[in-house]
Scaffold this active site. Structure first.
Site, PDB file in Angstrom:
ATOM      1  N   ASP A   1      26.081  21.110-103.149  1.00 26.09           N
ATOM      2  CA  ASP A   1      25.012  20.703-104.067  1.00 26.09           C
ATOM      3  C   ASP A   1      24.042  19.839-103.260  1.00 26.09           C
ATOM      4  O   ASP A   1      24.380  18.720-102.851  1.00 26.09           O
ATOM      5  CB  ASP A   1      25.628  19.894-105.224  1.00 26.09           C
ATOM      6  CG  ASP A   1      24.585  19.459-106.250  1.00 26.09           C
ATOM      7  OD1 ASP A   1      23.378  19.452-105.912  1.00 26.09           O
ATOM      8  OD2 ASP A   1      24.986  19.104-107.376  1.00 26.09           O
ATOM      9  N   HIS A   2      22.852  20.386-103.065  1.00 23.69           N
ATOM     10  CA  HIS A   2      21.909  19.712-102.166  1.00 23.69           C
ATOM     11  C   HIS A   2      21.429  18.381-102.726  1.00 23.69           C
ATOM     12  O   HIS A   2      20.880  17.552-102.007  1.00 23.69           O
ATOM     13  CB  HIS A   2      20.710  20.624-101.885  1.00 23.69           C
ATOM     14  CG  HIS A   2      20.105  20.412-100.533  1.00 23.69           C
ATOM     15  ND1 HIS A   2      20.067  19.186 -99.913  1.00 23.69           N
ATOM     16  CD2 HIS A   2      19.535  21.293 -99.664  1.00 23.69           C
ATOM     17  CE1 HIS A   2      19.477  19.308 -98.734  1.00 23.69           C
ATOM     18  NE2 HIS A   2      19.149  20.576 -98.550  1.00 23.69           N
TER      19      HIS A   2
END
Lengths: 326, 460
Positions: free
Chosen positions: B432-433
């Site tokens: 999850d950036h």
């Protein structure tokens, strides 16, 4: 240690203080020749004479005021009300004069006096004569309010009250005069404002004062037979209240029941609950419950009177409820 | 005093349960805590336990029935107590069952209005609006003494009784229980409250702690290596979002949907891991470990050193965990479930192996409890046993990454300038950036590579 009645323990305190300090005198209705309506001052007239043990007419407002005046000129009066129900006639003196004199005189007039007498319900004295007044009096800044539950506490606390430079309201449980207990001999005092842990346990805290201390101890005995050990915190003084003693116990037990003789609304128990929620919120596992007189004037009929009063079965039910056992 | 047996929310998401099997018959004596029935939730088959003592007087639900949470399933009461009113109430309540709080509220509190009026008041309030009680049942007397109390006038209710909890069923918890749960890392939503109205109280937390302790716990778990422990003060640290992190989170989300995922793939040499497996196998069945166990252990250790990956996206902050709870995806007939190996970094490899096997078996038999499949900080999904060489897994929010593990295969690899055949395994981490940047994820995989390619590090 000798076993004395609550009445005799009070008399010992009075006598010892009358001997210790000649500024101390006792005044009230029937305290001298009749030896006191409840015989607390029995024999004192013979020993100390009519200048120190003073009979008054039935004039509560008047002799309370005389007491205040004598305290202002340096004496240390002890004003006996035949019962605290009659003290209502003198309440203006207690609340408006005694409690506020030091403040309103800019510190010029300390008020080293004690108002004392029987308090709380007795047996079938009906609505006007069976009342517990501590929450009324504890409401007033300037007063100290003391409610001993045992003979030993009665003696030690009364001596502290007489030696205190502030007006002290001393509420003796009317039904306690004949109760007995071990009382240390000679001079000892119990500091005002310090509670006493009368019984130790970990399941629940019962906070009580005055006559209800005995009820709390009965409850503790009964619950002990079921394997439930409770802390009994005897406040002894309801103004100031020993918050730390209550909090220490509740932090240990996580539950509390507050037991008092008076009515619910604005009662001493309400104040205790307030302190508990402020000091111990994160320690509570259940709502704090109160046990108190039903919200009615005290009934005359014996069965109704019994139903209206706080008692051990009601307190046991409350303890079980806060422990989620009921 | 009668006790209602209600369909309880046995998992955090459960709205309805199916009664699989009654384990007690009408007329059986029941003690509080005994298992009454098996209930199928949305996740597993769970045990429904009694909340009071007495006789199982009436079963109101049949095996196979599905009932909304809060439905009365049975009544436990003393043999002589009249329970007609309760049964009538159950009949009336069953179809609606919209207010699960109501049946639970009166659990164990079957007092008459008169008795209620003479009860001690709560918390200093004047006769604080006791919620309207069901019609008086002919319940046994209240506690000692109450029976002497005359019928005091019922205090007027100051206001119409409010529902005790919102429509979402907000969990009621005593302040002490809340504090204890926080101290001990217990997720309150997984705890069943035994107080009035389902209030979670101290004893519920204590039993949750006890049941957590009763999970299969390898003996060696206590001897945890201390060096990887970053901080054991509290279970996690919440990191406030910086402006730059907020901007990254917002922009990436806008560009790529709810979770802006990117993927990092690496291929690990598994020769030494394979040798270690063989060595363990020689020691006997109890030391047998799989490649997956090695991966789980390596992931746990790497996470302990990289709390920035052992993290959850909390919407307004990032939560870095101080403990490592690795979930492993297990395929079951109906889908997928992810049992959790708690504190995996502190457990030995053989212990993880034993625990993983046990959890997988429970999962396949639908016997996992909610405590066993919630609370993970990171997940691993392995399809290697199905001969999948490479795949990407979908992040299980609010976790910020998941590792997809492929099969261990023989491959030609250039080693020191010559081609040789080596055992290789590809892993792909979905990140999850908003939480993990490319370099952060890469460093984690680097650490993971070091551990897996030098598996002796896992037994230090």
């Amino acid at each position: 240690m000798p076993v004395l009645t609550y009445r005799d323990a009070l008399r010992e305190a009075l006598r010892e203080e009358l001997i210790r300090d000649d500024r101390v005198f006792l005044m009230g209705e029937e305290v001298a020749q009749y030896n006191g309506a409840y015989k607390v001052s029995k024999g004192l007239l013979d020993e100390f004479g009519p200048m120190r043990i003073v009979d008054t007419p039935i004039t509560e407002l008047g002799f309370a005021g005389v007491g205040i005046g004598s305290a202002m000129v340096g004496l240390r009066p002890i004003i006996e009300f035949m019962t605290w129900n009659f003290a209502l006639l003198a309440i203006d003196q207690v609340v408006n004069a005694a409690a506020k004199m030091l403040y309103m005189s800019g510190g010029q007039f300390p008020m080293p006096m004690v108002f004392r007498g029987p308090n709380g319900s007795a047996l079938q004295l009906s609505a006007q004569h069976s009342q517990a007044w501590e929450s009324w009096l504890a409401h007033i800044p300037g007063l100290k309010v003391v409610t001993p539950g045992t003979p030993a506490d009665a003696k030690g606390l009364l001596k502290s009250a007489i030696r205190d430079d502030n007006p002290v309201v001393f509420l003796e449980g009317e039904m306690l005069y004949n109760t007995k207990g071990e009382v240390p001999q000679g001079d000892y005092t119990i500091p005002l404002g310090k509670a006493d842990l009368k019984r130790e346990g970990d399941a629940c805290t019962i906070v009580a004062h005055g006559k209800m201390v005995l009820v709390a101890l009965q409850v503790a005995d009964a619950l002990a037979k079921e394997g439930i050990a409770v802390d009994v915190v005897d406040l002894r003084t309801v103004r100031p209240i020993d918050i730390e003693a209550i909090a220490t116990s509740v932090r240990k037990t996580n539950r509390a029941v507050v037991l008092e003789e008076g009515w619910e609304i604005c009662g001493v128990g309400a104040q205790v609950v307030d302190f508990i929620q402020r000091e111990c919120f994160d320690d509570l596992d259940s709502p704090v419950l109160r046990v108190h007189q039903e919200d009615v004037p005290m009934p005359y009929a014996k069965n109704l009177e019994r139903a209206a009063k706080p008692d051990a079965p009601k307190a046991i039910a409350a303890v079980k409820k806060v422990m989620y056992l009921a | 005093m009668a006790t209602k047996v209600v369909m309880e929310a046995l998992s955090p998401t459960m709205e309805e349960g199916r009664l699989v099997k009654w384990l007690k018959n009408e007329g059986d004596a029941i003690k509080s805590g005994e298992v009454l029935a098996e209930v199928e939730t949305d996740k597993a088959i769970m045990e429904l336990v009694a909340r009071g003592d007495g006789v199982l007087r009436k079963r109101l639900a049949n095996e196979g029935d599905a009932s909304p949470v809060g439905t009365i399933l049975a009544v436990i009461a003393p043999a002589e107590e009249n329970i007609d009113a309760l049964i009538a109430e159950a009949g009336a309540a069953a179809p609606a069952a919209a207010a699960p709080a109501a049946p639970a509220e009166s659990q164990g509190e079957a007092s008459t209005p008169q008795q209620e009026a003479s009860q001690p008041s709560e918390g200093g309030g004047a006769a604080v609006a006791a919620p309207p009680k069901p019609p008086p049942s002919a319940s046994g007397g209240d506690q000692a003494g109450a029976a002497q109390t005359p019928p005091a006038p019922s205090p007027p209710s100051p206001a119409p009784a409010q529902p005790r909890s919102g429509g979402n069923g907000r969990q009621r918890t005593s302040p002490l229980a809340r504090r204890l749960a926080s101290d001990r890392g217990i997720e309150l939503s997984l705890v069943r409250g035994s107080g009035p109205g389902g209030r979670i109280i101290k004893r519920d937390i204590e039993s949750a702690v006890a049941s957590a302790a009763a999970r299969p716990k390898p003996a060696a778990a206590a001897a945890a290596p201390a060096k990887r422990i970053i901080s054991r003060e509290g279970d996690f640290q919440d990191v406030p979002l910086t402006q730059i992190r907020k901007t990254i989170a917002r922009r990436l989300s806008e560009s790529l949907g709810p979770i802006p995922t990117f993927y990092l793939t690496a291929e690990f040499d598994m020769v030494r891991a394979s040798e270690m497996r063989a060595a363990f196998k020689e020691l006997g069945e109890e030391f047998k470990v799989s490649f997956n166990d090695i991966v789980l252990k390596a992931v746990a250790n790497a996470l302990a050193d990289h709390p920035e990956v052992n993290a959850h996206w909390m919407g307004d902050r990032i939560r870095h965990f101080n403990r490592v709870h690795v979930a492993m995806a297990v395929a079951v007939e109906e889908g997928l479930i992810t049992p959790v190996i708690f504190d995996a970094d502190r457990k030995s490899l053989p212990d993880i192996s034993r625990e993983a096997r046990h959890l997988a078996e429970l999962a396949r038999n639908r016997k996992l409890t909610p405590e066993q499949y919630t609370g993970s900080t990171f997940s691993v999904s392995n399809l290697g046993m199905l001969d999948i060489e490479h795949f990407t897994a979908i992040i299980n929010p609010p976790e910020s990454a998941i590792l997809a593990v492929g099969a261990v295969e023989d491959k030609p690899v250039v080693v020191d300038g010559t081609i040789s055949v080596r055992q290789r395994m590809r892993v792909t981490m979905s990140c999850d950036h908003r939480v993990i940047d490319g370099a952060t994820g890469a460093r984690f995989l680097q650490a993971l590579r070091r551990l897996i390619e030098n598996p002796l590090l896992l037994v230090l």
